[in-house]
Design an enzyme around this catalytic site. Structure first.
Site, PDB file in Angstrom:
ATOM      1  N   PRO A  93       0.832  -1.203   0.000  1.00  0.00           N
ATOM      2  CG  PRO A  93      -0.480  -1.401   1.913  1.00  0.00           C
ATOM      3  CD  PRO A  93       0.673  -2.008   1.205  1.00  0.00           C
ATOM      4  CB  THR A 133       4.206   0.150   2.948  1.00  0.00           C
ATOM      5  OG1 THR A 133       4.077   0.055   1.539  1.00  0.00           O
ATOM      6  CG2 THR A 133       2.866  -0.036   3.601  1.00  0.00           C
ATOM      7  CE  LYS A 162       4.498   0.958  -3.262  1.00  0.00           C
ATOM      8  NZ  LYS A 162       3.714   1.450  -2.110  1.00  0.00           N
ATOM      9  CG  HIS A 212     -12.981 -12.122  10.878  1.00  0.00           C
ATOM     10  ND1 HIS A 212     -14.194 -12.165  10.237  1.00  0.00           N
ATOM     11  CD2 HIS A 212     -12.074 -12.616   9.998  1.00  0.00           C
ATOM     12  CE1 HIS A 212     -14.026 -12.675   9.020  1.00  0.00           C
ATOM     13  NE2 HIS A 212     -12.736 -12.951   8.846  1.00  0.00           N
ATOM     14  CD  GLU A 213      -8.166 -12.332  10.202  1.00  0.00           C
ATOM     15  OE1 GLU A 213      -7.684 -13.436   9.896  1.00  0.00           O
ATOM     16  OE2 GLU A 213      -8.897 -11.675   9.441  1.00  0.00           O
TER      17      GLU A 213
HETATM   18  P1  ADP Z   1       5.831   4.270  -0.963  1.00  0.00           P
HETATM   19  O1  ADP Z   1       6.843   4.399  -2.044  1.00  0.00           O
HETATM   20  O2  ADP Z   1       5.578   2.853  -0.557  1.00  0.00           O
HETATM   21  O3  ADP Z   1       4.560   4.996  -1.220  1.00  0.00           O
HETATM   22  P2  ADP Z   1       7.737   5.818   0.448  1.00  0.00           P
HETATM   23  O4  ADP Z   1       8.948   4.974   0.362  1.00  0.00           O
HETATM   24  O5  ADP Z   1       7.651   6.944  -0.511  1.00  0.00           O
HETATM   25  O6  ADP Z   1       6.441   4.939   0.335  1.00  0.00           O
HETATM   26  O7  ADP Z   1       7.604   6.349   1.939  1.00  0.00           O
HETATM   27  C1  ADP Z   1       7.468   7.707   2.237  1.00  0.00           C
HETATM   28  C2  ADP Z   1       8.240   8.054   3.472  1.00  0.00           C
HETATM   29  O8  ADP Z   1       7.698   7.407   4.606  1.00  0.00           O
HETATM   30  C3  ADP Z   1       9.688   7.610   3.415  1.00  0.00           C
HETATM   31  O9  ADP Z   1      10.487   8.578   2.818  1.00  0.00           O
HETATM   32  C4  ADP Z   1      10.031   7.403   4.873  1.00  0.00           C
HETATM   33  O10 ADP Z   1      10.421   8.603   5.462  1.00  0.00           O
HETATM   34  C5  ADP Z   1       8.720   6.974   5.472  1.00  0.00           C
HETATM   35  N1  ADP Z   1       8.665   5.525   5.579  1.00  0.00           N
HETATM   36  C6  ADP Z   1       7.834   4.702   4.900  1.00  0.00           C
HETATM   37  N2  ADP Z   1       8.037   3.426   5.240  1.00  0.00           N
HETATM   38  C7  ADP Z   1       9.042   3.414   6.141  1.00  0.00           C
HETATM   39  C8  ADP Z   1       9.713   2.372   6.856  1.00  0.00           C
HETATM   40  N3  ADP Z   1       9.382   1.086   6.693  1.00  0.00           N
HETATM   41  N4  ADP Z   1      10.706   2.724   7.702  1.00  0.00           N
HETATM   42  C9  ADP Z   1      11.035   4.024   7.855  1.00  0.00           C
HETATM   43  N5  ADP Z   1      10.442   5.034   7.213  1.00  0.00           N
HETATM   44  C10 ADP Z   1       9.446   4.758   6.363  1.00  0.00           C
HETATM   45 ZN    ZN Z   2     -11.686 -13.820   7.257  1.00  0.00          ZN
END
Ligand code: ADP
Ligand code: ZN
Ligand code: MG
Length: 619
Positions: free
Chosen positions: A207, A210, A212, A428-429
């Site tokens: 999502p 997160t 990526k 539920h889970e």
């Molecule tokens: P996506 O590409 O999945 O939409 P991003 O990598 O752009 O998400 O995340 C945006 C910001 O949120 C990152 O620059 C970071 O600061 C923070 N962030 C997101 N996930 C993490 C994580 N797992 N650990 C630390 N910071 C995170």
């Molecule tokens: Zn279920």
């Protein structure tokens, strides 16, 4: 003419074309009052206002009415099929009223002819110019002097990210899977010497927010290699052919700087299933996608470029992308659970002053449903609040308030789950898990989480003990019961049911129907199959089912399916009643820590029957 002048020519040509278009469009409507409808014209004739109407050969009308000192001119359009008179009569204009109006029909003037000609010729010139332009573009990669080519080359200068795995928290499993990629990028020779096949493409699925993009950068930072990035949505451009040549340029640059990473963000924008779009042309996307596949297929063993792509819609990706030798590694980034959230908060708290009393664990507990981006935002909001209050350090009250701000804020990536909702999801889970554990034929519980995945509130995995291709009736009945365990738990504990089980019910219906119509597993209908399935073998999708049975049999099938489902639901409910204490304990533990591993779960509810282990299956 040198190439610099050529690109100026393109701009000049486009400029002239646009000006011409605008000019002719304005010419079309000389009257600011806007055209009248035929019914309005008819009305004005009936009111005796109109003296003269000039019908032009393009069906436009010049309506002249006698207004005071000078006549008023207005425009209108008639339908092309019939004459103006018959259209006016249709709106109730009588012959007497018509007699007061002079109707003139102008012959096509030579000027109009020239204008029409211009209308035809101009687009031809424009299209011709465009083709020429595209042709130049296609050659652009050889001709670096082209203005467009140059700006592109600048665009893809690889950056050297400073983020490392240290900066990514709460998604340890995904990180673990990428360590191998880092090692390869660091020392490609070590792998190549051993003849190992190196992954070409890694797909990051998760999502928004997160991490990526962050994770892709961290891989490159960790390995100390350049990072070339482009976003799928950038490809959806106005000029056909640009996307494909951009991809070509990108990969050319990347290959020159290998080992390195090419990051394609939002790959779903170009990698959508071909032929699945809604209207319009998706040639551009398709060409871009094809070019990407061509580039990836063309990698040699010593190319040392790894393509990392990110998406939050893996379901709509073109299957061609997921074929072996392309994006065959898929890494899922889940929303962080409580421990994960605390770890992410700690990452973003680094280097900021905090009151010693601050408890990030409690903030993590209070933010179920938050993703990394939300948590980063939370810390930032806390710091801003502290600054506005002229504090030297960020305190707990500021962080608590920051939660609210993030929830209300426009940048929020996810929603906060309420306590009540969380309790329902937990039960539920837990219901799924307890039913799984209590049925000997069911595969053991592998992991339970109440952290949302897509539509589902939570998820429970169980693993088959071996790679069976044959499924027994008992096993399928067990599956029915375990899918229904979630809803049964809601019913038992809250005396109410929620919409959260819709995915489960879909699975249940499919399994029960298959048992009756495909596998001959119902006593009443016996060992026969019903309906012929037609499948598109290449796509692996079912397209239709042909019925070869009567209405009466159809009803019988429905009855049998319903009976299977009802019996399984009763079984699930009975199990949950019997193990109510365990159900409560599992649900409470889930509320506390959000995710349970098999060991943690079996400590609370030791399996009454021996269970072995093997591939995860979400329930
Ligand atoms: P996506 O590409 O999945 O939409 P991003 O990598 O752009 O998400 O995340 C945006 C910001 O949120 C990152 O620059 C970071 O600061 C923070 N962030 C997101 N996930 C993490 C994580 N797992 N650990 C630390 N910071 C995170
Ligand atoms: Zn279920
Ligand atoms: Mg991103």
């Amino acid at each position: 003419m040198n190439s610099r002048n050529q690109s100026y020519m393109i701009y000049l040509l486009l400029f002239i074309a646009i000006v011409a278009m605008v000019y002719f469009n304005v010419k079309q409507q000389p009257n600011a009052q806007g055209p009248l409808t035929i019914s309005q014209v008819a009305q004005q004739i009936q009111d005796g206002k109109i003296t003269r109407i000039v019908v032009k050969d393009d069906n436009s009308l010049l309506v002249i009415s006698s207004g005071g000192s000078s006549p008023i001119e207005q425009t209108a359009r008639k339908e092309p099929e019939t004459t103006l008179v018959s259209q006016l009569v249709a709106f109730g204009v009588t012959p007497e009223q018509l007699a007061n109006v002079t109707i003139e029909v102008t012959p096509p003037s030579s000027w109009a002819g020239i204008l029409n000609l211009a209308y035809i010729i101009l687009p031809v010139i424009m299209i011709g110019g465009l083709f020429w332009f595209i042709f130049r573009q296609a050659q652009g990669s050889n001709n670096a002097a082209m203005a467009f080519g140059k700006s592109k080359a600048r665009m893809f200068s690889g950056e050297h990210p400073t983020v490392t795995f240290e900066d990514v928290a709460g998604i340890d499993e995904s990180k673990e899977e990428l360590k191998e990629v880092v090692e390869f990028l660091k020392e490609p020779q070590k792998f190549i010497q051993l003849g190992a096949r190196i992954p070409k493409g890694v797909l990051l699925v998760g999502p928004p927010g997160t991490g990526k993009t962050l994770l892709a950068k961290a891989v490159s930072g960790e390995a100390g290699v350049p990072f070339f990035s482009i976003s799928g949505s950038e490809f959806v451009e106005m000029f056909v052919g640009v996307g494909a040549s951009r991809v070509r340029d990108l990969f050319e640059q990347a290959k020159r700087h290998s080992p390195c990473i090419v990051f394609v963000d939002e790959i779903d924008a170009v990698g959508r299933q071909r032929g699945a779009g809604l209207g319009g042309s998706h040639d551009e996307r398709e060409q871009t996608l094809n070019q990407m596949l061509v580039e990836m297929d063309g990698f040699d063993t010593d190319t040392n470029v790894i393509v990392v792509a990110a998406t939050n819609r893996p379901d709509i990706l073109d299957p061609a992308l997921l074929r072996p030798g392309r994006f065959d590694r898929r890494i899922t980034l889940d929303r962080p659970d409580m421990r994960g959230r605390e770890a992410i908060l700690k990452v973003h708290a680094r280097g900021k002053p905090f009151e010693p009393s601050v408890d990030l664990g409690s903030i993590a507990r209070g933010t179920p449903g938050f993703v990394g981006a939300d948590l980063e935002n939370l810390i930032n909001e806390g710091a801003i609040l502290a600054a506005r209050r002229n504090l030297k350090a960020i305190g707990q009250p500021e962080l608590e308030e920051a939660i609210e701000r993030v929830i209300m804020g426009p940048e929020r990536k996810s929603r906060l789950i309420s306590e009540e909702e969380k309790r329902i999801i937990a039960y539920h889970e837990a219901g799924h898990a307890v039913v799984i554990n209590a049925i000997p034929e069911a595969d053991p519980v592998q992991k339970i989480t109440i952290v949302g995945r897509g539509q589902a509130g939570g998820l429970t995995w169980n693993r088959p003990t071996d790679d069976r291709t044959l499924t027994s009736r008992k096993k399928m009945l067990a599956q029915l019961a375990l899918f229904l365990g979630g809803r049964a738990a809601e019913q038992l504990v809250f005396d109410d049911i929620t919409s959260g089980a819709s995915n489960d019910l879909e699975n249940v219906t499919k399994i029960a129907r298959t048992m009756v119509t495909r596998f001959g597993m119902s006593t009443e209908l016996g060992s026969m199959t019903y309906g012929q399935k037609e499948e598109l073998i290449f796509l692996g999708r079912e397209i239709s089912e042909q019925r070869d049975y009567s209405e009466a049999v159809a009803e019988q099938i429905d009855r049998e399916v319903r009976k299977l489902v009802d019996d399984s639901y009763k079984q699930a409910l009975a199990i949950l009643k019997k193990y109510r204490k365990e159900l409560d304990a599992v649900a409470n533990k889930l509320l506390e820590v959000e995710t349970l591993t098999r060991e943690e779960f079996e400590k609370i509810f030791p399996p009454p029957f021996p269970k072995k282990s093997g591939t995860p299956q979400p329930a």
